[in-house]
Scaffold this active site. Structure first.
Site, mmCIF file in Angstrom:
data_model
loop_
_atom_site.group_PDB
_atom_site.id
_atom_site.type_symbol
_atom_site.label_atom_id
_atom_site.label_comp_id
_atom_site.label_asym_id
_atom_site.label_seq_id
_atom_site.Cartn_x
_atom_site.Cartn_y
_atom_site.Cartn_z
ATOM 1 C CB ILE A 77 -0.992 -0.005 1.192
ATOM 2 C CG1 ILE A 77 -2.090 1.056 0.987
ATOM 3 C CG2 ILE A 77 -0.266 0.199 2.531
ATOM 4 C CD1 ILE A 77 -3.278 0.922 1.902
ATOM 5 C CB THR A 78 4.132 2.182 1.480
ATOM 6 O OG1 THR A 78 4.820 0.958 1.166
ATOM 7 C CG2 THR A 78 3.633 2.124 2.909
ATOM 8 C CD GLN A 92 3.093 4.365 -10.146
ATOM 9 O OE1 GLN A 92 3.569 5.339 -10.709
ATOM 10 N NE2 GLN A 92 3.005 3.176 -10.742
ATOM 11 C CG LEU A 134 -1.112 -3.926 -5.257
ATOM 12 C CD1 LEU A 134 -1.520 -2.456 -5.309
ATOM 13 C CD2 LEU A 134 -1.421 -4.596 -6.585
ATOM 14 C CB SER A 147 5.252 -7.588 -14.455
ATOM 15 O OG SER A 147 6.104 -6.810 -15.263
ATOM 16 C CD GLU A 205 10.893 -6.179 -17.299
ATOM 17 O OE1 GLU A 205 11.797 -6.996 -17.100
ATOM 18 O OE2 GLU A 205 10.983 -5.282 -18.144
ATOM 19 C CE1 TYR A 251 9.194 -6.923 -10.427
ATOM 20 C CE2 TYR A 251 9.175 -6.854 -12.826
ATOM 21 C CZ TYR A 251 8.557 -6.621 -11.614
ATOM 22 O OH TYR A 251 7.290 -6.097 -11.596
ATOM 23 C CG HIS A 309 0.924 0.919 -14.211
ATOM 24 N ND1 HIS A 309 1.155 -0.397 -14.532
ATOM 25 C CD2 HIS A 309 0.817 0.967 -12.866
ATOM 26 C CE1 HIS A 309 1.179 -1.118 -13.432
ATOM 27 N NE2 HIS A 309 0.986 -0.310 -12.404
ATOM 28 N NE ARG A 324 6.997 3.688 -12.537
ATOM 29 C CZ ARG A 324 7.048 2.364 -12.506
ATOM 30 N NH1 ARG A 324 7.007 1.716 -11.358
ATOM 31 N NH2 ARG A 324 7.130 1.673 -13.625
#
Ligand code: NAP
Ligand code: G4F
Length: 328
Positions: free
Chosen positions: A12-13, A15, A81, A126, A128, A150, A180, A185
């Protein structure tokens, strides 16, 4: 009185976590966020929400903290997230990246399965994962060929989510989100590095902006649009995996050109190549096809690429000028 629908957000902390918390509050949700203990305050992005959300301590490395968070909050929906999300760091810390970004997902899925398998689960997959792309544009059925620790960790996380859905019947969905961005960001990602660099150059604080591969192409959208897709996916009767993308791709050079032009400068006069920012293996080009998302959840992006770039530059101009005025 009916209990409000409740969501627990890991990360939650970050982006997306901050945008998603705002969005869910606007929908009348009770919102809880899982946070890691840190010696300094990490809540800058959610400072304006702290009176409206609940925070619980937990870590994707620690299974008992995940079960406790689920038991205490009793969520209807979990949005996972939390991750080590910066690609270059995944080469520097490959094992830890796997622990957070890959195995962390198994830990939280296990907690969901044991504490309450009726919880609806969202996994932050993602683009990625497509890495060295096998086809263009990329869809839900494009094979993965990740190019970084990653990306490999996210591919594991994606498939373990699919596996828990198929093994245990969980309502578990993966959003395969393309890049995004926005004013929240992290400063090390290329979009924000450029918007912040442009603001600092315009304010006379810097003389150049050192970047890596200017020819890399990304399908860039606005974070505020993308969190809406996460929520829409969990409202479907059946779980689903969806590509979320704009369907347009641009180079890092395009991003620079629009950002510098917005303040009346030419990027060629300020941007220099620094080999330090080149990667051991690059993802050259990403372009997503979000047709299925449009058909199933009615999702389409609202913010265009040039508007996103200008939004980010404007936000950094304001922030840098305030800091400058305060003598920082
Ligand atoms: P971000 O800003 O880097 O935020 C990451 C969040 O994860 C932070 O809140 C961080 O907490 C938390 N976290 C890190 N390690 C953790 C751990 N061990 N346990 C619990 N939480 C942990 O990332 P973002 O851009 O919002 O992205 C959100 C998610 O979407 C990530 O999973 C990312 O990989 C994925 N994703 C992002 C994009 C994109 O373009 N933004 C695209 C596709 C997928 P701290 O504040 O304590 O560090
Ligand atoms: O902004 P980036 O660091 O984002 P990247 O690697 O595409 O990853 C982001 O998007 C993923 C979705 O596809 C997420 F899953 C992930 O968590 C993250 O949010 O780099 C974008 C491009 C790369 O090709 C990079 O080589 O920009 C190029 N680049 C050129 N110069 C640079 C720089 N990237 C960074 N960070 N810094 C540079 O100086």
């Amino acid at each position: 009185m009916t209990r409000p629908r409740t969501a627990l957000i890991t990360g939650i902390t970050g982006q997306d976590g901050s945008h998603l918390a705002e969005f869910l509050l606007s929908k009348g949700y009770r919102v809880a966020g899982m946070v890691r203990r840190a010696s300094v305050d990490q809540s800058e992005r959610i400072a304006h929400l702290l009176d409206h959300i609940e925070l619980v301590q937990g870590d994707l490395l620690d299974p008992s903290s995940l079960s406790k968070a689920l038991s205490d909050v009793e969520p209807d929906e979990v949005y996972n997230l939390g991750a080590m999300s910066f690609v270059p760091t995944s080469w520097a810390q490959p094992v830890l990246t796997g622990e957070f970004t890959a195995l962390g997902v198994t830990r939280i899925l296990e907690a969901v399965r044991v504490v309450n398998p009726k919880i609806r689960f969202y996994q932050a997959s993602s683009s990625e994962m497509f890495g060295k792309v096998r086809e263009t544009p990329q869809t839900e059925s494009t094979p993965f060929h990740p190019r970084s620790p990653y990306g490999v960790a996210k591919a594991y996380a994606h498939w373990i989510t699919v596996n828990y859905r198929e093994s245990y019947g969980l309502h578990a969905s993966c959003g395969i989100l393309f890049n995004h961005e926005g004013p929240r960001r992290g400063l090390e990602f290329v979009s924000r590095k450029i918007s912040n660099g442009v603001a600092r150059i315009k304010m006379g604080l810097d003389k150049e902006l050192r970047l890596g591969n200017l020819d890399a192409q990304r399908d860039w959208g606005y974070a505020g649009d993308y969190v809406r897709a996460m929520w829409l996916m969990l409202q479907l009767d059946e779980p689903v995996d969806l590509v979320i993308a704009t369907g347009k791709t641009h180079t890092v050079r395009d991003f620079c050109r629009i950002a510098f032009e917005h303040v009346g400068l030419r990027y060629e006069d300020y941007v220099t190549l620094d080999p330090k920012f080149l990667r051991p293996a690059e993802v050259d080009t990403l372009l997503g096809d979000a047709s299925l998302a449009k058909a199933t959840i009615g999702w389409e992006p609202e913010v265009s690429f040039p508007d996103l770039v200008r939004m980010m530059v404007d936000a950094d101009l304001l922030r840098v000028s305030r800091l400058k005025a305060m003598g920082h």
